[in-house]
Enzyme design. Structure first.
Site, short mmCIF file in Angstrom:
data_model
loop_
_atom_site.label_atom_id
_atom_site.label_comp_id
_atom_site.label_asym_id
_atom_site.label_seq_id
_atom_site.Cartn_x
_atom_site.Cartn_y
_atom_site.Cartn_z
N HIS A 1 49.10 56.30 33.55
CA HIS A 1 49.52 55.13 33.89
C HIS A 1 48.86 54.34 33.65
O HIS A 1 49.33 52.92 34.07
CB HIS A 1 49.44 54.71 35.04
N ASP B 1 45.25 58.91 39.04
CA ASP B 1 46.98 59.88 39.74
C ASP B 1 47.35 60.31 38.69
O ASP B 1 47.76 59.47 37.91
CB ASP B 1 47.87 59.18 40.98
N GLU B 2 48.26 61.60 38.31
CA GLU B 2 48.75 61.70 37.80
C GLU B 2 49.06 61.73 36.60
O GLU B 2 48.81 61.49 35.28
CB GLU B 2 50.12 61.23 37.42
N VAL B 3 47.08 62.38 36.02
CA VAL B 3 46.43 62.40 34.67
C VAL B 3 47.51 63.27 33.36
O VAL B 3 46.69 64.72 34.01
CB VAL B 3 44.90 62.59 34.38
#
Ligand SMILES: *[C@@H]1O[C@H](CO)[C@@H](O)[C@H](O)[C@H]1NC(C)=O
Ligand SMILES: *[C@@H]1O[C@H](CO)[C@@H](O)[C@H](O)[C@H]1NC(C)=O
EC number: 3.2.1.52
Length: 520
Positions: free
Chosen positions: A283, A343-345
């Site tokens: 992100h 999060d969400e790597v």
């Protein structure tokens, strides 16, 4: 160990809730039943309320908020003085006119004064609310003097809100309040709303309107998801090029240091903590625009593709940057916690990059890119630890087995399996924030709201319910659904970007809770 942490967790749940009445919407009801609440407009419902049928009058010309004799907060307490003005305005629709009241005699059934007494030696007038703040209060409404007692100003703010909610107009339009007793304290120490100011830039006035609404609903944490892939509106003094290049517009769509200060002070005056989130290593597309070499160059075959992935975890310069950046963040934001995301790597870019592959081999990580992520997060946590802040991380960091300090707060957000995740995180002994059931952006129709009120955050553990039957009969956190007081007070249009995260469970703090149920 498991049983121990589960029971500790529960004591907290028993110790603190904004509402425990059983008058929750029935499971089988499809259409909401609209009826007058016997608690008037109170929202959220306090722990204990006794509203009598004795109506008392209030008049803008006689009524005033005063500091009780013996209160540890006086005329110099900005939090209270500011709140007195605000609530006078809410109740009477305008500022108090000075010295109008001298000769007017008040009737026997008129409330002319709300005396506010802060009872603990440290009123916290000049401080910031924190996760351990005592937010309890007791309110007694009578004529001619109503009394509000609270250990700290943070509890007094909630009491003033409750007082204002008790005021209504009789059929002639006269301000009226029934003689009432309220005793209240929050069920959970962390009652938050997340606002994302990166995907859409939110003007300061929208942020302030949200804070105002949060105070009316007794929320106490503004989780400021301030930057993300789409834009970097935070104007950093140390790295001004981040917003210069990464914001939607370098001057109109940024939060200057003065803006940030204003938000923090506006929140403080309403008992709200501001926790910024600077999410890495994923992100972060917007960070790369103003900070050379921060992001990983992705490869297409043997050549760089010209696109970039997550933060580059193999360069020393990355950590030098993070040290200086989080040093600034820690001094700009006074709260004891910073949210570090995680999060969400997406691993595909890392996988494509030959330097990263070489580093993986050297470190013996094999093909396990979550080990590389952990390597990065570990170093970041060490950096943030040196700033003396606590940190909150999204659940993936815990799931990937990163070594965490015992006081790390794990934030559970993923919709599927969140009960199991809560079970895992709390069993491992971590303090937890639960957001998974309250993503308000999924609301497409008014009826959708119902399920948000039916969530019982402690239902994730069957063992829990079995051992502590007193938990049953607490079907929801906001048991009254009073449309008038709810949406009517939520300013448009920001409501759709709210994600509440009301639940901070502190498994380690059961003991103090028993003696001091409110601020834990
Ligand atoms: C306040 O008192 C009136 C009677 O004067 C009563 O009708 C009303 O229900 C009371 N309000 C609440 C919320 O109990
Ligand atoms: C990075 O820092 C480590 C430890 O300080 C050092 O051993 C290493 O040589 C540095 N790498 C580069 C590329 O400067």
């Amino acid at each position: 160990m498991r049983a121990l942490s589960v029971s500790a967790l529960l004591l907290l749940a028993l110790g603190c809730c904004w509402g425990t009445q059983d008058n929750f919407l029935d499971e089988d009801v499809v259409e909401p039943v609209i009826q007058a609440s016997k608690y008037g407009s109170l929202w959220p419902l306090p722990q204990k309320v006794q509203i009598s049928d004795v109506p008392l009058k209030l008049s803008g010309t006689t009524f005033e908020f005063t500091d009780a004799k013996g209160s540890t907060a006086g005329a110099s307490c900005s939090v209270l003085q500011n709140a007195y003005r605000r609530y006078f305005d809410y109740i009477f629709g305008g500022p108090k006119k000075q010295k109008m009241s001298r000769n007017r005699r008040s009737g026997p059934t008129e409330v002319t004064e709300l005396q506010v007494s802060i009872t603990s030696p440290d009123s916290q007038c000049d401080g910031y609310p924190g996760v351990t703040s005592d937010e309890s209060y007791e309110l007694s409404v009578d004529a001619p003097v109503a009394v509000l007692k609270a250990p700290t100003v943070w509890g007094a703010l909630h009491g003033l809100e409750t007082f204002s909610q008790l005021v209504y107009e009789d059929k002639y339009g006269a301000k009226t309040i029934n003689s009432t007793k309220v005793s209240d304290f929050p069920r959970f120490a962390h009652r938050g709303i997340l606002l994302d100011s990166s995907r859409h830039f939110l003007p300061i006035k929208v942020l302030l309107a949200n804070l105002e609404t949060m105070a009316m609903n007794k929320f106490n944490v503004f989780h400021w998801h301030i930057v993300d892939d789409q834009s970097f509106p935070y104007l950093s003094r140390t790295f001004p090029q981040l917003s210069q290049k990464g914001a939607y517009h370098p001057y109109t769509h940024v939060y200057t240091p003065a803006d940030v200060k204003m938000v923090i002070e506006f929140a403080r005056l309403r008992g709200i903590r501001v926790i910024p989130e600077f999410d890495t290593p994923g992100h972060t597309q917007s960070w790369g625009k103003g900070q050379m070499d921060l992001l990983t160059p992705c490869f297409s075959g043997a050549a760089p593709s010209g696109t970039f992935g997550p933060v580059n975890p193999i360069l020393n310069t990355t950590y030098d940057f993070m040290s200086r950046f989080f040093k600034e963040v820690s001094s700009v934001f006074p709260d004891g916690y910073v949210h570090l995301g995680g999060d969400e790597v997406d691993f595909s870019c890392w996988k494509s990059n030959p330097d990263i592959k070489k580093f993986m081999d050297e470190q013996g990580f094999g093909q396990d890119y979550s080990k590389l992520e952990s390597f990065y997060i570990q170093k970041l946590l060490d950096i943030v630890t040196t700033t003396k802040k606590g940190y909150i991380i999204w659940q993936e960091v815990f799931d990937n087995g990163v070594k965490l300090k015992p006081d790390t707060v794990v934030h559970v957000w993923m919709g599927s399996g969140s009960d199991a995740e809560m079970n895992k995180v709390t069993t491992a002994g971590y303090t937890t924030i639960l957001s998974a059931p309250w993503y308000l952006d999924y609301i497409s129709y008014a009826q959708d709201w119902q399920k948000y009120y039916k969530v019982e955050p402690l239902n994730f553990n069957a063992e829990t319910r079995h051992t502590y039957p007193r938990l049953e009969g607490q079907p929801g956190t906001i048991p009254e659904r009073d449309g008038k007081n709810y949406l009517g007070r939520v300013p448009d249009p920001a409501v759709l970007s709210l994600v509440p995260e009301p639940y901070l469970l502190r498994p380690g703090l059961a003991e103090p809770l028993q003696g001091r149920p409110a601020g834990f």
